[in-house]
Motif scaffolding. Structure first.
Motif, short mmCIF file in Angstrom:
data_model
loop_
_atom_site.label_atom_id
_atom_site.label_comp_id
_atom_site.label_asym_id
_atom_site.label_seq_id
_atom_site.Cartn_x
_atom_site.Cartn_y
_atom_site.Cartn_z
N GLU A 75 64.10 -0.92 -12.01
CA GLU A 75 62.99 -1.07 -13.00
C GLU A 75 61.65 -1.62 -12.44
OE1 GLU A 75 63.90 -3.56 -16.19
OE2 GLU A 75 66.19 -2.89 -16.42
N GLU A 76 61.77 -2.27 -11.11
CA GLU A 76 60.57 -2.55 -10.64
C GLU A 76 59.75 -1.20 -9.80
OE1 GLU A 76 57.44 -4.77 -8.80
OE2 GLU A 76 58.52 -4.92 -10.44
N ARG A 125 56.09 0.32 -10.52
CA ARG A 125 55.11 0.60 -9.23
C ARG A 125 54.93 2.14 -9.36
NH1 ARG A 125 55.06 -3.63 -4.91
NH2 ARG A 125 56.00 -5.23 -5.80
N VAL A 126 55.94 2.79 -9.80
CA VAL A 126 55.60 4.31 -9.83
C VAL A 126 54.50 4.73 -10.75
CG1 VAL A 126 56.78 6.64 -10.44
CG2 VAL A 126 57.69 5.21 -8.73
N ALA A 127 54.74 4.07 -11.92
CA ALA A 127 53.85 4.10 -13.11
C ALA A 127 52.27 4.09 -12.76
CB ALA A 127 54.15 3.58 -14.40
N GLN A 128 52.24 2.93 -12.04
CA GLN A 128 50.93 2.62 -11.47
C GLN A 128 50.22 3.75 -10.46
OE1 GLN A 128 51.39 -1.29 -9.78
NE2 GLN A 128 51.18 -2.38 -11.64
N SER A 129 50.90 4.35 -9.52
CA SER A 129 50.35 5.32 -9.02
C SER A 129 50.48 6.82 -9.44
CB SER A 129 51.00 5.14 -7.35
OG SER A 129 52.40 5.43 -7.53
N ALA A 183 71.80 5.47 -12.74
CA ALA A 183 70.59 5.27 -12.21
C ALA A 183 69.48 6.09 -12.73
CB ALA A 183 70.97 5.48 -10.74
N GLU A 184 69.74 7.29 -12.99
CA GLU A 184 68.74 7.95 -13.89
C GLU A 184 68.44 7.37 -14.96
OE1 GLU A 184 69.71 11.71 -16.34
OE2 GLU A 184 69.40 12.69 -14.30
N GLU A 185 69.48 6.93 -15.74
CA GLU A 185 69.16 6.36 -17.08
C GLU A 185 68.45 4.96 -17.00
OE1 GLU A 185 71.89 4.96 -20.95
OE2 GLU A 185 72.79 5.79 -19.38
N VAL A 186 68.58 4.24 -16.09
CA VAL A 186 68.01 3.10 -15.92
C VAL A 186 66.39 3.33 -15.55
CG1 VAL A 186 67.57 1.06 -14.51
CG2 VAL A 186 69.91 1.78 -15.13
N PHE A 187 66.26 4.31 -14.83
CA PHE A 187 64.92 4.61 -14.26
C PHE A 187 64.17 5.22 -15.68
CE2 PHE A 187 61.38 7.46 -12.95
CZ PHE A 187 60.72 6.68 -12.03
N PHE A 188 64.84 6.20 -16.24
CA PHE A 188 64.33 7.01 -17.46
C PHE A 188 63.77 5.65 -18.39
CE2 PHE A 188 64.44 9.72 -21.44
CZ PHE A 188 63.34 10.13 -21.23
N GLU A 189 64.91 4.81 -18.98
CA GLU A 189 64.34 3.79 -19.71
C GLU A 189 63.07 2.94 -19.41
OE1 GLU A 189 68.01 1.90 -20.82
OE2 GLU A 189 68.82 3.48 -22.07
N ALA A 190 63.21 2.60 -18.05
CA ALA A 190 62.11 1.55 -17.67
C ALA A 190 60.98 2.50 -17.64
CB ALA A 190 62.61 1.18 -16.30
#
Length: 442
Positions: free
Chosen positions: A370-371, A375-379, A404-411
């Motif tokens: 999630e963190e 950070r990815v979204a910011q860059s 892991a994919e689902e956690v990232f996609f939701e976040a």
């Protein structure tokens, strides 16, 4: 040159540090000591060495360098002569401390020449591991990574990698010159003091064996090192200091893995990996990208392939050894940059129109993913792409690839306007591509 050193904040803290017992410090077996130069083992832990030997156990002292730069301008003691002298001084000192209970091992690197390349470090750690196993070692004592000398820092790293290969062995670090630093570095462990009154006399006699370092024996080099009498007295009057290192970190575990095998997942030869690279490149929606960030780049195989589609590629990996291997094999030095980074905290402050997360997410905890998404979204630039590749088999981690994919996609959807433009399953892995449609959400 007489070298006086001042009291530092580490010593102020050490005055209130708890005492440690010999059993806690050494375990029940033998002890392996890593010493950067001849004399560091005596300055740092002579009393502890004597105490282990008095119990009938063995101490293996590995001296990394020959110390041949302490008097670089001496005509009477050129490098080969000085190296031989310092070796004999070390043998004499160890004989005082433990006699036949001490096994000296001289790696004989030149002063300031301790292993610095991956190949040399790999060979050295393998040698140290063989010694530790053969001698039934239960504790490793090495110098401190904050000692202000390159040999001390490199040898401390060797100790960390050795423990990562043999996690049942305790690891303690003894600070030598770092104890005098004017500022206290972050302590990654608990500071202890050790004292054995029966060993103080032996320590004094052992230090006296190092005449080249503590007297004017070599008098034709005014720039040569001579220990200040007050500093010598300090090492005799102050309890020996040890910093207990915790379990190997994830970075150290991966470093040890790469030192054992420079291509542990067969990135260069595996049919699975080649298929994954081809599928990843084929999934990229755009023919050309300005800048890509690849997380978990390992030895840089996919990184180089991405460089054919990108003006710049930044490869990130938690392992410094993997990064060194990637740099060594890279043929696109001007286009590709490799950075050691522990994610998510060390995500680079770089704007990119392509993010590649290939088989890295399931190595993280859910909160870390999630963190990382934040950070990815910011860059991640608007209209840029993000490619997620995840193993579809058993990851042997807390999270499976699909989780892991689902956690990232939701976040990531909480931090940016994102759409999924493709998701395709292959033999053993899944590739999903996301596009950022709008600005990041703070």
């Amino acid at each position: 040159m007489v070298t006086p050193l001042n009291q530092g904040p580490l010593l102020a803290r050490a005055a209130h540090a708890p005492a440690i017992s010999l059993d806690a410090l050494s375990g029940t077996g033998n002890v392996l000591i890593l010493s950067p130069h001849p004399d560091d083992e005596t300055l740092g832990c002579a009393q502890a060495i004597s105490a282990v030997c008095e119990q009938g156990r063995k101490v293996i002292v590995v001296v990394a360098t020959n110390g041949n730069l302490s008097h670089p301008r001496s005509k009477r003691y050129p490098k080969p002569v000085l190296a031989a002298l310092r070796k004999q001084e070390c043998l004499d000192a160890l004989d005082v401390l433990g006699g036949v209970a001490v096994t000296p091992v001289f790696l004989d690197y030149d002063d300031q020449g301790s292993p610095s390349t991956v190949q040399a470090q790999q060979a050295c750690v393998a040698q140290l591991e063989a010694l530790a196993v053969a001698h039934e070692v239960t504790a490793i004592w090495t110098c401190w990574e904050h000692d202000p000398h390159c040999d001390h820092q490199r040898v401390a790293q060797l100790g960390e990698w050795l423990q990562a290969r043999q996690p049942a062995m305790a690891l303690y670090k003894y600070p030598i010159w770092g104890r005098f630093l004017p500022e206290l570095p972050l302590l990654s462990g608990t500071l202890y003091q050790f004292s054995a009154h029966s060993g103080i006399d032996r320590k004094a006699r052992a230090i006296a064996c190092y005449r080249s370092q503590t007297t004017s024996l070599i008098d034709d080099d005014p720039e040569g090192f001579v220990m200040d009498p007050h500093t010598k007295a300090h090492f005799l009057q102050t309890p020996e200091l040890f910093i207990q290192s915790g379990p190997p970190t994830r970075a150290q575990e991966f470093d040890a893995l790469y030192l054992n095998d420079p291509d542990p997942w067969r990135f260069l030869t595996s049919e699975y990996e080649q298929n994954k690279y081809a599928a990843t490149l084929a999934a990229l929606p755009q023919k050309r990208y300005r800048c890509a960030i690849e997380a978990g780049c390992s030895i840089g195989v996919l990184t180089e392939k991405l460089s054919s589609r990108c003006g710049q590629v930044i490869g990130l990996d938690i392992s410094g050894v993997a990064i060194a291997l990637a740099r060594a094999r890279s043929t696109q030095a001007n286009q590709v940059r490799f950075i050691q980074a522990c994610l998510p905290d060390e995500w680079p402050d770089v704007s990119a129109d392509l993010i590649v997360l290939s088989e890295i997410l399931y190595f993280l905890q859910a909160w870390q993913i999630e963190e990382l998404a934040r950070r990815v979204a910011q860059s991640w630039e608007e209209n840029g792409d993000c490619v997620l590749v995840n193993f579809s088999g058993d990851t042997c981690q807390a999270l499976q690839g699909e989780q892991a994919e689902e956690v990232f996609f939701e976040a990531i959807q909480r931090f940016a306007e994102v759409s999924r433009i493709s998701r395709e399953a292959f033999d053993g892995f899944v590739v999903m591509v996301l596009k950022k449609r709008g600005a990041s959400v703070s």
